[in-house]
Enzyme design. Structure first.
Site, PDB file in Angstrom:
ATOM      1  N   GLU A  13       0.805  -1.223   0.000  1.00  0.00           N
ATOM      2  CA  GLU A  13       0.000   0.000   0.000  1.00  0.00           C
ATOM      3  C   GLU A  13       0.841   1.278   0.000  1.00  0.00           C
ATOM      4  O   GLU A  13       0.320   2.347  -0.301  1.00  0.00           O
ATOM      5  CB  GLU A  13      -0.941  -0.012   1.216  1.00  0.00           C
ATOM      6  CG  GLU A  13      -1.981  -1.126   1.119  1.00  0.00           C
ATOM      7  CD  GLU A  13      -2.680  -1.462   2.425  1.00  0.00           C
ATOM      8  OE1 GLU A  13      -3.725  -2.101   2.364  1.00  0.00           O
ATOM      9  OE2 GLU A  13      -2.172  -1.108   3.505  1.00  0.00           O
ATOM     10  N   ASP A 200     -12.069  -7.758  -1.601  1.00  0.00           N
ATOM     11  CA  ASP A 200     -12.816  -9.002  -1.386  1.00  0.00           C
ATOM     12  C   ASP A 200     -14.214  -8.661  -0.855  1.00  0.00           C
ATOM     13  O   ASP A 200     -14.495  -7.515  -0.520  1.00  0.00           O
ATOM     14  CB  ASP A 200     -12.079  -9.911  -0.386  1.00  0.00           C
ATOM     15  CG  ASP A 200     -11.883  -9.236   0.956  1.00  0.00           C
ATOM     16  OD1 ASP A 200     -10.897  -8.507   1.119  1.00  0.00           O
ATOM     17  OD2 ASP A 200     -12.730  -9.409   1.843  1.00  0.00           O
TER      18      ASP A 200
HETATM   19  N1  ADE Z   1      -8.971  -5.872   4.468  1.00  0.00           N
HETATM   20  C1  ADE Z   1      -9.252  -6.331   3.232  1.00  0.00           C
HETATM   21  N2  ADE Z   1     -10.264  -7.218   3.268  1.00  0.00           N
HETATM   22  C2  ADE Z   1     -10.624  -7.327   4.567  1.00  0.00           C
HETATM   23  C3  ADE Z   1     -11.582  -8.122   5.264  1.00  0.00           C
HETATM   24  N3  ADE Z   1     -12.368  -8.949   4.609  1.00  0.00           N
HETATM   25  N4  ADE Z   1     -11.671  -7.990   6.607  1.00  0.00           N
HETATM   26  C4  ADE Z   1     -10.861  -7.149   7.273  1.00  0.00           C
HETATM   27  N5  ADE Z   1      -9.918  -6.391   6.672  1.00  0.00           N
HETATM   28  C5  ADE Z   1      -9.801  -6.481   5.324  1.00  0.00           C
END
Ligand code: ADE
Length: 232
Positions: A13, A200
């Site tokens: 990042e 996600d």
């Molecule tokens: N960062 C990226 N995806 C995430 C998730 N599903 N839960 C917590 N932090 C995250």
């Protein structure tokens, strides 16, 4: 704005930001490397905080106390909490809340920090609207949303846990640092902006493709951060 602090939890990042900086001086504090220098003509401090809320809060306090930053940007990735928000899309936090704060046994609503007035911590409205405008220009292929981001020391990959967070907080995205950065910035009177690209769906689906999505999402967040720093 004289000096901007930029926090990313992971190297993916912040690495490209560090590469683009000039006149860099590195200061180590609390095991974190603070890169002080110039990025696209602006004085910045770029730092990888490490993952989770404690790392993020410690990092933010150092940016306040040692580097006297005028604003804090958090760039990174998050899980989507809303079916309209797809992988790669950007969420700018309107406010941030701790989804794992729980003092319901004392009569507080889930997420409320006991003996504090605030339920959530508001991100700066001007920084947000500039970021939204820029995002539409630099990432025209993705959608940009403004909404609540819920943070906790948990990677959310279970539909039931995700549904509970949505039910309790109505958030747009979930991650592991934003509320800690927002709270620490708020306590120090520093405006903040949280930029998260969706990697996600926070329900355990498509885990095979996660590394690919993570890299693409981090790139979207970074494109926006770079142009934002140039213009702010
Ligand atoms: N960062 C990226 N995806 C995430 C998730 N599903 N839960 C917590 N932090 C995250």
């Amino acid at each position: 704005m004289k000096c901007i602090g930029i926090i990313g939890a992971m190297e993916v990042e912040v690495s490209r930001l560090k590469e683009k900086m000039e006149n860099v001086k590195i200061t180590k504090k609390a095991s974190m490397d603070f890169y002080e220098g110039v990025l696209l003509g602006k004085k910045v401090i770029v730092v990888r905080s490490g993952i989770g809320k404690v790392n993020a809060a410690v990092c933010t306090q150092i940016l306040a106390d040692v580097f006297h930053v005028d604003a804090i940007i958090n760039t990174g990735i998050a899980g989507s909490l809303n079916k309209e928000i797809n992988i790669g899309d950007i969420v700018l936090a309107t406010d941030v809340v701790h989804h794992d704060m729980d003092a319901q046994g004392f009569g507080y609503p889930k997420g409320q920090i006991p003996q504090m007035q605030e339920f959530s911590f508001p991100a700066d409205a001007e920084l947000r609207s500039l970021a939204e405008k820029i995002c539409n220009e630099v990432n025209p292929d993705v959608q940009v949303f403004q909404g609540r981001i819920a943070s906790g020391d948990q990677f959310i990959s279970d539909k039931k846990v995700k549904d509970d967070i949505v039910h309790n907080f109505g958030g747009f995205a979930v991650e592991m640092e934003g509320a800690a950065i927002g709270q620490a910035a708020y306590l120090n009177g520093i405006p903040f902006l949280i930029i998260r690209a969706i990697s996600d769906k926070a329900d355990g689906s498509a885990t095979m493709d996660y590394p690919e999505f993570e890299a693409a999402a981090a790139a979207h967040s970074l494109n926006l951060t770079l142009e934002f720093v140039r213009r702010v």
